[in-house]
Design a protein around this motif. Structure first.
Motif, PDB file in Angstrom:
ATOM      1  N   GLN A  26     -30.256 -24.971 -46.915  1.00 38.53           N
ATOM      2  CA  GLN A  26     -30.921 -23.813 -47.520  1.00 38.53           C
ATOM      3  C   GLN A  26     -29.976 -22.630 -47.691  1.00 38.53           C
ATOM      4  N   ILE A  30     -29.730 -21.719 -51.739  1.00 35.53           N
ATOM      5  CA  ILE A  30     -30.481 -20.588 -52.284  1.00 35.53           C
ATOM      6  C   ILE A  30     -29.592 -19.617 -53.044  1.00 35.53           C
ATOM      7  N   THR A  54     -33.991 -32.215 -51.535  1.00 35.63           N
ATOM      8  CA  THR A  54     -33.667 -30.824 -51.861  1.00 35.63           C
ATOM      9  C   THR A  54     -34.298 -30.363 -53.176  1.00 35.63           C
ATOM     10  N   LEU A  57     -36.502 -27.079 -53.482  1.00 37.45           N
ATOM     11  CA  LEU A  57     -35.884 -25.759 -53.500  1.00 37.45           C
ATOM     12  C   LEU A  57     -35.602 -25.277 -54.923  1.00 37.45           C
ATOM     13  N   GLY A 272     -37.049 -20.292 -49.155  1.00 37.76           N
ATOM     14  CA  GLY A 272     -36.699 -21.563 -48.558  1.00 37.76           C
ATOM     15  C   GLY A 272     -37.901 -22.454 -48.312  1.00 37.76           C
ATOM     16  N   SER A 302     -31.943 -19.947 -40.575  1.00 39.49           N
ATOM     17  CA  SER A 302     -32.718 -21.178 -40.730  1.00 39.49           C
ATOM     18  C   SER A 302     -32.088 -22.359 -40.006  1.00 39.49           C
ATOM     19  N   TRP A 356     -40.993 -20.043 -41.442  1.00 41.90           N
ATOM     20  CA  TRP A 356     -40.176 -19.278 -42.378  1.00 41.90           C
ATOM     21  C   TRP A 356     -40.787 -17.893 -42.579  1.00 41.90           C
TER      22      TRP A 356
END
Length: 496
Positions: A26, A30, A54, A57, A272, A302, A356
């Motif tokens: 992440q 990101i 993934t 994301l 995330g 994270s 999160w």
């Protein structure tokens, strides 16, 4: 292989098509996806290579470019590797000891990506550049093989990235293999910084000469030094010292400065994944504190796994000082028994978030004035953009380098502990730091830190504003990519 969005579509020849290759973590993905969004908004066409683990994301970026032409997903099966257990496809599912194997396994995408790019050669959909995370260094020889520009994205700052690449290039060792305090210097960086062995990246400290996986990881980072250029999520005033001249530790390659690519003040957070609490709910809770800058926000990122002694020392200090706080504790932080319940009832001055958290929204709230942070680069940039002073508590990776930059060079942070994962500070030490910073109303030396944090926020905002250094960095990158799209055949971006 599967794709979302159309495979072929009519576009103007000058719209450059870029293949983006993220590393499956992440903290890496990101900011690279944020950059991909900026490039798409600037007129580029972007295809992002992901695996099933993934792909989620990528959903916000695809939603922001709904026509399916500016941003597309290329979903490929995750390549298996004997050094990586089945089912582990991203960093959040792997312990730190498997990060090297994850890097090596991901290189198995090179063949499928080469085939995908070649299928588009000679068409309006041809790829003119590969933009890859620095943990995907194998994408640089892939770009060279295909005759397109190879660009390295650094999820760290320029300083942190130079330190990491210097380690794998020079391979410095300790005189005494048992001495974790042995200093390792970086002679080609301004000021010749030095760090105790224990503060270096675990990825390098676990390197073993002759080991197949270790050598593959080293080769991965050396390949980056053969790329056309680096792109760094930083801004000039933050790392001016390291942007004054090409760095030997980055292969003397040009660095495009494009940050902070962190979201703006209206972002809700949770990029995330789903947040455990909404930004609106958290901001409403923070609204209860009338004094600006009186609340401490706490997060160790994270990926960081907080050890019980560290969590106990911090929890005890929070209870002793009585400071108001929000602790984004993730799902694994080992909080002391009853801590969450006690701080919730003691006037409601403390809030623990499991899962999160909407970090951007929290840091930009006027009540938050300090940030206890592991100094991961994304957190550093989000704090800088928000103008929040930092209490630096680095643990591993590039975090010690980032913390030294903030504390020693920029004066925007106060150290909590330099002990890392192995040596937790006492609760008394943490109490003193918290009291001096927040309980002491930020006066004296701490007031200077708060003021410098506010200055960095203004400098970060100026960098991304039209005409600013980072705004120009993105604009120049898009313009150079557009020039490649106009060429009959792709050429390398100049590293001059």
């Amino acid at each position: 292989m599967a794709t979302t969005g159309p495979t072929d579509h009519p576009t103007a020849p000058a719209a450059p098509h870029i293949l983006v290759v993220p590393y499956p973590a992440q903290g890496h993905m990101i900011p690279l996806l944020d950059l991909a969004g900026l490039l798409a908004s600037g007129g580029a066409r972007v295809t992002v290579a992901v695996t099933p683990a993934t792909a989620p994301l990528l959903v916000p970026l695809l939603a922001a470019h709904r026509d399916g032409t500016a941003v597309r997903a290329l979903v490929l099966p995750f390549p298996s590797h004997p050094a990586l257990p089945a089912g582990v496809e991203c960093a959040k599912d792997a312990p730190p000891t498997l990060f090297a194997a994850l890097i090596v396994a991901l290189a198995g995408l090179r063949g499928p990506l080469a085939s995908w790019v070649r299928e588009r050669s000679g068409t309006p959909d041809r790829v003119v550049a590969v933009l890859a995370d620095h943990s995907c260094g194998w994408a640089q020889p892939l770009a060279a093989e295909l005759g397109v520009a190879g660009i390295v994205f650094s999820p760290s700052g320029v300083y942190g990235s130079a330190v990491l690449h210097s380690l794998f290039h020079r391979v410095p060792r300790r005189e005494d293999e048992a001495d974790d305090e042995s200093l390792i210097s970086f002679p080609d960086l301004p000021g010749t910084p030095a760090y105790p062995w224990r503060q270096l990246s675990l990825l390098y400290r676990t390197y073993k000469e002759g080991d197949e996986v270790s050598e593959a990881v080293r080769r991965n980072f050396l390949w980056n030094l053969e790329g056309s250029a680096f792109v760094s999520n930083t801004f000039r005033r933050l790392e001016e010292r390291y942007l004054g001249a090409p760095l030997a530790d980055l292969g003397l390659r040009r660095v495009h400065v494009v940050g902070p690519v962190a979201p703006g003040p209206d972002a809700a957070g949770g990029r995330g994944g789903e947040t455990a609490v909404s930004a609106a709910d958290l901001c409403a809770w923070l609204d209860r504190f009338p004094e600006d800058g009186s609340v401490v926000y706490i997060s160790f990122g994270s990926m960081s796994i907080l050890q019980p002694p560290h969590a106990a020392a911090l929890a005890a200090a929070l209870e002793r000082t009585g400071v108001a706080f929000v602790w984004a504790a993730g799902t694994t932080a080992p909080l002391p028994d009853g801590f969450k319940e006690r701080v919730a009832v003691e006037g409601g001055r403390g809030r623990v978030i499991r899962g999160w958290a909407p970090q951007v929204a929290a840091l930009r709230h006027r009540a938050v004035g300090w940030f206890v942070t592991h100094c991961g680069w994304n957190s550093v940039l989000e704090a800088c953009a928000a103008g929040v002073a930092m209490l630096a508590w680095p643990m591993t990776a590039d975090q010690f380098v980032n913390a030294r930059l903030l504390v020693d060079e920029l004066g925007a942070a106060v150290p909590v502990s330099w002990g890392g994962l192995k040596a937790a500070p006492s609760s008394d030490e943490v109490t003193r730091v918290l009291h001096a910073a927040v309980g002491g109303n930020g006066g004296g030396h701490r007031g200077d830190v708060v003021a410098r944090a506010k200055e960095l926020a203004a400098e970060a905002a100026a960098a991304v504003r039209e005409g600013g250094d980072s705004w120009r960095g993105v604009d120049e990158l898009v313009r150079e990519l557009r020039e490649l799209a106009c060429e009959p055949t792709a050429k390398m971006i100049s590293d001059s």
